[in-house]
Design a protein around this motif. Sequence first.
Motif, PDB file in Angstrom:
ATOM      1  N   ASP A   1      51.325 -33.788  -2.319  1.00 28.18           N
ATOM      2  CA  ASP A   1      51.320 -35.087  -2.993  1.00 28.18           C
ATOM      3  C   ASP A   1      50.818 -36.207  -2.082  1.00 28.18           C
ATOM      4  O   ASP A   1      50.610 -37.319  -2.539  1.00 28.18           O
ATOM      5  CB  ASP A   1      52.704 -35.415  -3.542  1.00 28.18           C
ATOM      6  N   GLN A   2      50.609 -35.903  -0.795  1.00 24.80           N
ATOM      7  CA  GLN A   2      50.050 -36.866   0.150  1.00 24.80           C
ATOM      8  C   GLN A   2      48.797 -36.269   0.785  1.00 24.80           C
ATOM      9  O   GLN A   2      48.674 -35.053   0.905  1.00 24.80           O
ATOM     10  CB  GLN A   2      51.067 -37.198   1.252  1.00 24.80           C
ATOM     11  N   GLY A   3      47.878 -37.114   1.199  1.00 28.44           N
ATOM     12  CA  GLY A   3      46.648 -36.647   1.821  1.00 28.44           C
ATOM     13  C   GLY A   3      46.881 -36.023   3.181  1.00 28.44           C
ATOM     14  O   GLY A   3      47.867 -36.300   3.857  1.00 28.44           O
ATOM     15  N   GLY A   4      45.968 -35.140   3.561  1.00 27.24           N
ATOM     16  CA  GLY A   4      46.053 -34.487   4.860  1.00 27.24           C
ATOM     17  C   GLY A   4      44.757 -33.751   5.159  1.00 27.24           C
ATOM     18  O   GLY A   4      43.730 -33.999   4.521  1.00 27.24           O
ATOM     19  N   THR A   5      44.804 -32.820   6.085  1.00 25.49           N
ATOM     20  CA  THR A   5      43.626 -32.062   6.491  1.00 25.49           C
ATOM     21  C   THR A   5      43.995 -30.602   6.725  1.00 25.49           C
ATOM     22  O   THR A   5      44.991 -30.322   7.392  1.00 25.49           O
ATOM     23  CB  THR A   5      43.038 -32.633   7.802  1.00 25.49           C
ATOM     24  N   VAL A   6      43.188 -29.703   6.166  1.00 25.49           N
ATOM     25  CA  VAL A   6      43.302 -28.277   6.476  1.00 25.49           C
ATOM     26  C   VAL A   6      42.321 -28.007   7.611  1.00 25.49           C
ATOM     27  O   VAL A   6      41.147 -28.359   7.518  1.00 25.49           O
ATOM     28  CB  VAL A   6      42.934 -27.396   5.261  1.00 25.49           C
ATOM     29  N   GLU A   7      42.808 -27.403   8.688  1.00 24.85           N
ATOM     30  CA  GLU A   7      41.964 -27.096   9.847  1.00 24.85           C
ATOM     31  C   GLU A   7      41.900 -25.587  10.054  1.00 24.85           C
ATOM     32  O   GLU A   7      42.875 -24.876   9.813  1.00 24.85           O
ATOM     33  CB  GLU A   7      42.530 -27.740  11.110  1.00 24.85           C
ATOM     34  N   PHE A   8      40.755 -25.127  10.532  1.00 25.43           N
ATOM     35  CA  PHE A   8      40.566 -23.724  10.863  1.00 25.43           C
ATOM     36  C   PHE A   8      40.386 -23.618  12.364  1.00 25.43           C
ATOM     37  O   PHE A   8      39.532 -24.284  12.945  1.00 25.43           O
ATOM     38  CB  PHE A   8      39.335 -23.179  10.134  1.00 25.43           C
ATOM     39  N   HIS A   9      41.238 -22.814  13.003  1.00 24.14           N
ATOM     40  CA  HIS A   9      41.199 -22.633  14.452  1.00 24.14           C
ATOM     41  C   HIS A   9      40.911 -21.168  14.750  1.00 24.14           C
ATOM     42  O   HIS A   9      41.389 -20.276  14.047  1.00 24.14           O
ATOM     43  CB  HIS A   9      42.540 -23.034  15.076  1.00 24.14           C
ATOM     44  N   GLU A  10      40.145 -20.926  15.833  1.00 20.68           N
ATOM     45  CA  GLU A  10      39.798 -19.563  16.213  1.00 20.68           C
ATOM     46  C   GLU A  10      40.026 -19.357  17.703  1.00 20.68           C
ATOM     47  O   GLU A  10      40.005 -20.301  18.487  1.00 20.68           O
ATOM     48  CB  GLU A  10      38.341 -19.277  15.868  1.00 20.68           C
TER      49      GLU A  10
ATOM     50  N   GLY B   1      45.718 -36.394  -1.676  1.00 25.78           N
ATOM     51  CA  GLY B   1      47.042 -36.259  -2.279  1.00 25.78           C
ATOM     52  C   GLY B   1      46.956 -36.106  -3.785  1.00 25.78           C
ATOM     53  O   GLY B   1      46.230 -36.848  -4.449  1.00 25.78           O
ATOM     54  N   GLY B   2      47.654 -35.122  -4.322  1.00 26.73           N
ATOM     55  CA  GLY B   2      47.683 -34.897  -5.762  1.00 26.73           C
ATOM     56  C   GLY B   2      46.518 -34.076  -6.305  1.00 26.73           C
ATOM     57  O   GLY B   2      46.444 -33.830  -7.504  1.00 26.73           O
TER      58      GLY B   2
ATOM     59  N   GLY C   1      49.115 -36.539   6.474  1.00 19.13           N
ATOM     60  CA  GLY C   1      48.747 -37.930   6.712  1.00 19.13           C
ATOM     61  C   GLY C   1      49.946 -38.781   7.118  1.00 19.13           C
ATOM     62  O   GLY C   1      50.972 -38.273   7.583  1.00 19.13           O
ATOM     63  N   ALA C   2      49.833 -40.077   6.897  1.00 21.45           N
ATOM     64  CA  ALA C   2      50.826 -41.039   7.384  1.00 21.45           C
ATOM     65  C   ALA C   2      52.123 -41.071   6.586  1.00 21.45           C
ATOM     66  O   ALA C   2      53.125 -41.614   7.059  1.00 21.45           O
ATOM     67  CB  ALA C   2      50.210 -42.441   7.395  1.00 21.45           C
ATOM     68  N   ASP C   3      52.125 -40.511   5.374  1.00 17.92           N
ATOM     69  CA  ASP C   3      53.325 -40.554   4.531  1.00 17.92           C
ATOM     70  C   ASP C   3      53.942 -39.169   4.382  1.00 17.92           C
ATOM     71  O   ASP C   3      53.228 -38.169   4.248  1.00 17.92           O
ATOM     72  CB  ASP C   3      52.989 -41.098   3.142  1.00 17.92           C
ATOM     73  N   ALA C   4      55.268 -39.108   4.375  1.00 12.86           N
ATOM     74  CA  ALA C   4      55.967 -37.834   4.208  1.00 12.86           C
ATOM     75  C   ALA C   4      55.673 -37.238   2.833  1.00 12.86           C
ATOM     76  O   ALA C   4      55.519 -37.959   1.841  1.00 12.86           O
ATOM     77  CB  ALA C   4      57.470 -38.036   4.380  1.00 12.86           C
ATOM     78  N   GLN C   5      55.573 -35.932   2.787  1.00 10.73           N
ATOM     79  CA  GLN C   5      55.330 -35.223   1.527  1.00 10.73           C
ATOM     80  C   GLN C   5      56.648 -34.981   0.802  1.00 10.73           C
ATOM     81  O   GLN C   5      57.692 -34.827   1.422  1.00 10.73           O
ATOM     82  CB  GLN C   5      54.698 -33.852   1.794  1.00 10.73           C
ATOM     83  N   THR C   6      56.550 -34.895  -0.527  1.00 12.49           N
ATOM     84  CA  THR C   6      57.681 -34.392  -1.308  1.00 12.49           C
ATOM     85  C   THR C   6      57.323 -33.041  -1.919  1.00 12.49           C
ATOM     86  O   THR C   6      58.211 -32.264  -2.258  1.00 12.49           O
ATOM     87  CB  THR C   6      58.110 -35.377  -2.416  1.00 12.49           C
TER      88      THR C   6
END
Length: 106
Positions: free
Chosen positions: A41-50, A67-68, A89-94
Amino acid sequence: MSCIRTVKDRTSDPLGAAGEYASPGIKVELYNQIRGLASADQGGTVEFHESFDGLTWYKTSSEAVTGGTPIGFAFVCHAYYAMVKYVNGADAQTTFDLQVYVDPFV
């Protein structure tokens, strides 16, 4: 042609502000890509690490999550180990859901 996807990780525990979740390291010698679904429900980023050795990790790709708005992602594997990381992101998710699958070479 068929493809068997195997679930490697899943979490639905909401993250706090600027919280991070990292999947376990996945040995990908038999897989050509990592796929998944992410929803929060909040924005963020999916990262791929190798990693070659499972100790030193390199972020090789990332994708923004609005988000959403659920997204599907796919990352091509280059190294021996892979890991999917979600950075909130900057806001906690629910609400949060991250699913990680592998696709074998066919």
